[in-house]
Design a protein around this motif. Structure first.
Motif, PDB file in Angstrom:
ATOM      1  N   UNK A  48     -54.233  38.548 -13.238  1.00 47.99           N
ATOM      2  CA  UNK A  48     -55.424  37.940 -13.832  1.00 47.99           C
ATOM      3  C   UNK A  48     -55.097  37.138 -15.086  1.00 47.99           C
ATOM      4  N   UNK A  49     -54.138  37.577 -15.871  1.00 48.03           N
ATOM      5  CA  UNK A  49     -53.792  36.858 -17.091  1.00 48.03           C
ATOM      6  C   UNK A  49     -53.153  35.505 -16.756  1.00 48.03           C
ATOM      7  N   UNK A  50     -52.386  35.457 -15.686  1.00 51.85           N
ATOM      8  CA  UNK A  50     -51.810  34.180 -15.250  1.00 51.85           C
ATOM      9  C   UNK A  50     -52.885  33.241 -14.707  1.00 51.85           C
ATOM     10  N   UNK A  51     -53.910  33.798 -14.100  1.00 55.38           N
ATOM     11  CA  UNK A  51     -55.033  32.954 -13.651  1.00 55.38           C
ATOM     12  C   UNK A  51     -55.639  32.247 -14.858  1.00 55.38           C
ATOM     13  N   UNK A  52     -55.782  32.969 -15.958  1.00 56.96           N
ATOM     14  CA  UNK A  52     -56.319  32.364 -17.178  1.00 56.96           C
ATOM     15  C   UNK A  52     -55.333  31.362 -17.778  1.00 56.96           C
ATOM     16  N   UNK A  53     -54.046  31.665 -17.689  1.00 55.99           N
ATOM     17  CA  UNK A  53     -53.023  30.756 -18.212  1.00 55.99           C
ATOM     18  C   UNK A  53     -53.084  29.417 -17.491  1.00 55.99           C
ATOM     19  N   UNK A  54     -53.324  29.454 -16.187  1.00 58.96           N
ATOM     20  CA  UNK A  54     -53.348  28.241 -15.379  1.00 58.96           C
ATOM     21  C   UNK A  54     -54.781  27.802 -15.059  1.00 58.96           C
ATOM     22  N   UNK A  55     -55.697  28.019 -15.997  1.00 66.56           N
ATOM     23  CA  UNK A  55     -57.119  27.721 -15.769  1.00 66.56           C
ATOM     24  C   UNK A  55     -57.523  26.308 -16.148  1.00 66.56           C
ATOM     25  N   UNK A  56     -56.585  25.496 -16.632  1.00 65.37           N
ATOM     26  CA  UNK A  56     -56.887  24.124 -17.050  1.00 65.37           C
ATOM     27  C   UNK A  56     -58.041  24.096 -18.052  1.00 65.37           C
ATOM     28  N   UNK A  57     -57.990  25.016 -18.995  1.00 67.42           N
ATOM     29  CA  UNK A  57     -59.003  25.053 -20.047  1.00 67.42           C
ATOM     30  C   UNK A  57     -60.304  25.711 -19.646  1.00 67.42           C
ATOM     31  N   UNK A  58     -60.293  26.509 -18.586  1.00 68.97           N
ATOM     32  CA  UNK A  58     -61.499  27.214 -18.161  1.00 68.97           C
ATOM     33  C   UNK A  58     -62.214  26.540 -17.008  1.00 68.97           C
ATOM     34  N   UNK A  59     -61.473  25.951 -16.105  1.00 67.03           N
ATOM     35  CA  UNK A  59     -62.026  25.270 -14.930  1.00 67.03           C
ATOM     36  C   UNK A  59     -61.968  26.240 -13.742  1.00 67.03           C
ATOM     37  N   UNK A  60     -63.140  26.662 -13.248  1.00 63.42           N
ATOM     38  CA  UNK A  60     -63.185  27.671 -12.188  1.00 63.42           C
ATOM     39  C   UNK A  60     -62.437  27.251 -10.924  1.00 63.42           C
ATOM     40  N   UNK A  61     -62.589  26.023 -10.418  1.00 62.37           N
ATOM     41  CA  UNK A  61     -61.800  25.648  -9.233  1.00 62.37           C
ATOM     42  C   UNK A  61     -60.287  25.739  -9.478  1.00 62.37           C
ATOM     43  N   UNK A  62     -59.827  25.399 -10.677  1.00 61.49           N
ATOM     44  CA  UNK A  62     -58.394  25.536 -10.988  1.00 61.49           C
ATOM     45  C   UNK A  62     -57.982  27.008 -11.023  1.00 61.49           C
ATOM     46  N   UNK A  63     -58.883  27.857 -11.513  1.00 60.44           N
ATOM     47  CA  UNK A  63     -58.599  29.293 -11.532  1.00 60.44           C
ATOM     48  C   UNK A  63     -58.478  29.829 -10.109  1.00 60.44           C
ATOM     49  N   UNK A  64     -59.351  29.363  -9.218  1.00 58.87           N
ATOM     50  CA  UNK A  64     -59.274  29.799  -7.816  1.00 58.87           C
ATOM     51  C   UNK A  64     -57.974  29.319  -7.169  1.00 58.87           C
ATOM     52  N   UNK A  65     -57.562  28.084  -7.466  1.00 62.30           N
ATOM     53  CA  UNK A  65     -56.279  27.573  -6.969  1.00 62.30           C
ATOM     54  C   UNK A  65     -55.133  28.448  -7.467  1.00 62.30           C
ATOM     55  N   UNK A  66     -55.178  28.769  -8.759  1.00 58.20           N
ATOM     56  CA  UNK A  66     -54.125  29.604  -9.338  1.00 58.20           C
ATOM     57  C   UNK A  66     -54.103  30.972  -8.664  1.00 58.20           C
ATOM     58  N   UNK A  67     -55.268  31.562  -8.449  1.00 53.44           N
ATOM     59  CA  UNK A  67     -55.332  32.880  -7.814  1.00 53.44           C
ATOM     60  C   UNK A  67     -54.735  32.831  -6.413  1.00 53.44           C
ATOM     61  N   UNK A  68     -55.061  31.803  -5.653  1.00 53.48           N
ATOM     62  CA  UNK A  68     -54.512  31.677  -4.298  1.00 53.48           C
ATOM     63  C   UNK A  68     -52.989  31.525  -4.332  1.00 53.48           C
ATOM     64  N   UNK A  69     -52.493  30.682  -5.248  1.00 56.05           N
ATOM     65  CA  UNK A  69     -51.050  30.466  -5.344  1.00 56.05           C
ATOM     66  C   UNK A  69     -50.345  31.741  -5.801  1.00 56.05           C
ATOM     67  N   UNK A  70     -50.910  32.417  -6.782  1.00 56.94           N
ATOM     68  CA  UNK A  70     -50.303  33.658  -7.275  1.00 56.94           C
ATOM     69  C   UNK A  70     -50.326  34.746  -6.202  1.00 56.94           C
ATOM     70  N   UNK A  71     -51.403  34.812  -5.434  1.00 57.53           N
ATOM     71  CA  UNK A  71     -51.478  35.796  -4.356  1.00 57.53           C
ATOM     72  C   UNK A  71     -50.418  35.501  -3.296  1.00 57.53           C
TER      73      UNK A  71
END
Length: 184
Positions: free
Chosen positions: A90-113
């Motif tokens: 979850x902390x990496x999702x926030x790191x790669x959130x592009x400043x708090x952009x939910x679609x970017x967070x979802x992309x990060x979550x998918x890539x990290x998973x």
């Protein structure tokens, strides 16, 4: 009965499994931050990077990083455990959130998973924790994380009085070749 830190500590095996997901329930003894409006923040745990998990009087769970970032990450202790189990990164999702952009967070979550697909120990920990606590899966852990951090009104300060910044970071997965390739 709602899940609380006290209820959780009765389950030593679950506490051990959560340790494998980078959550330790051995809080620091010395406080290195303050929370405006909270006389004695209740630190409930730490992570391997030195960050602290704090349960606020509102029952929200606050994360305070050792790098000067802080914010509410869950609306309850149970939601916090659901987040850690569903998205241990979850902390990496926030790191790669592009400043708090939910679609970017979802992309990060998918890539990290995708990088965890062959991590049997993570998947085993998830199954064991859910089973032993009878913990339902979170409906939308990334959306709940976004909502909690975006609405975070906790002001955390270093001991010198300097305020911490938001947990949203400016990077996105395109800044990281491994995650960029995992998302492809």
């Amino acid at each position: 009965m709602p899940l609380t830190p006290e209820v959780l500590t009765v389950h030593g095996d679950v506490v051990a499994w959560l340790g494998s997901l980078d959550v330790s329930f051995a809080p620091d003894e010395e406080s290195w931050f303050t929370v405006d409006g909270v006389e004695s923040p209740r630190q409930i745990g730490i992570d391997a990077s030195g960050g602290a998990f704090v349960q606020l009087p509102s029952q929200n769970v606050l994360y305070v990083s050792s790098e000067g970032r802080a914010g509410i990450i869950a609306r309850s202790f149970e939601a916090f455990i659901q987040l850690v189990v569903a998205r241990p990164y979850w902390l990496d999702i926030l790191k790669f959130s592009a400043g708090g952009d939910l679609p970017q967070m979802r992309r990060a979550a998918d890539a990290l998973e995708a990088t965890l697909e062959d991590e049997d120990d993570v998947n085993e920990a998830r199954e064991e924790i859910r089973s032993r606590l009878d913990l339902p899966e979170a409906d939308d852990p990334v959306g709940a994380l976004y909502d909690a951090v975006a609405a975070s009104d906790a002001i955390v300060r270093a001991m010198d009085g300097c305020p911490f910044t938001t947990l949203f970071n400016r990077f996105n997965i395109d800044n990281n070749p491994m995650l960029r390739n995992a998302a492809a």
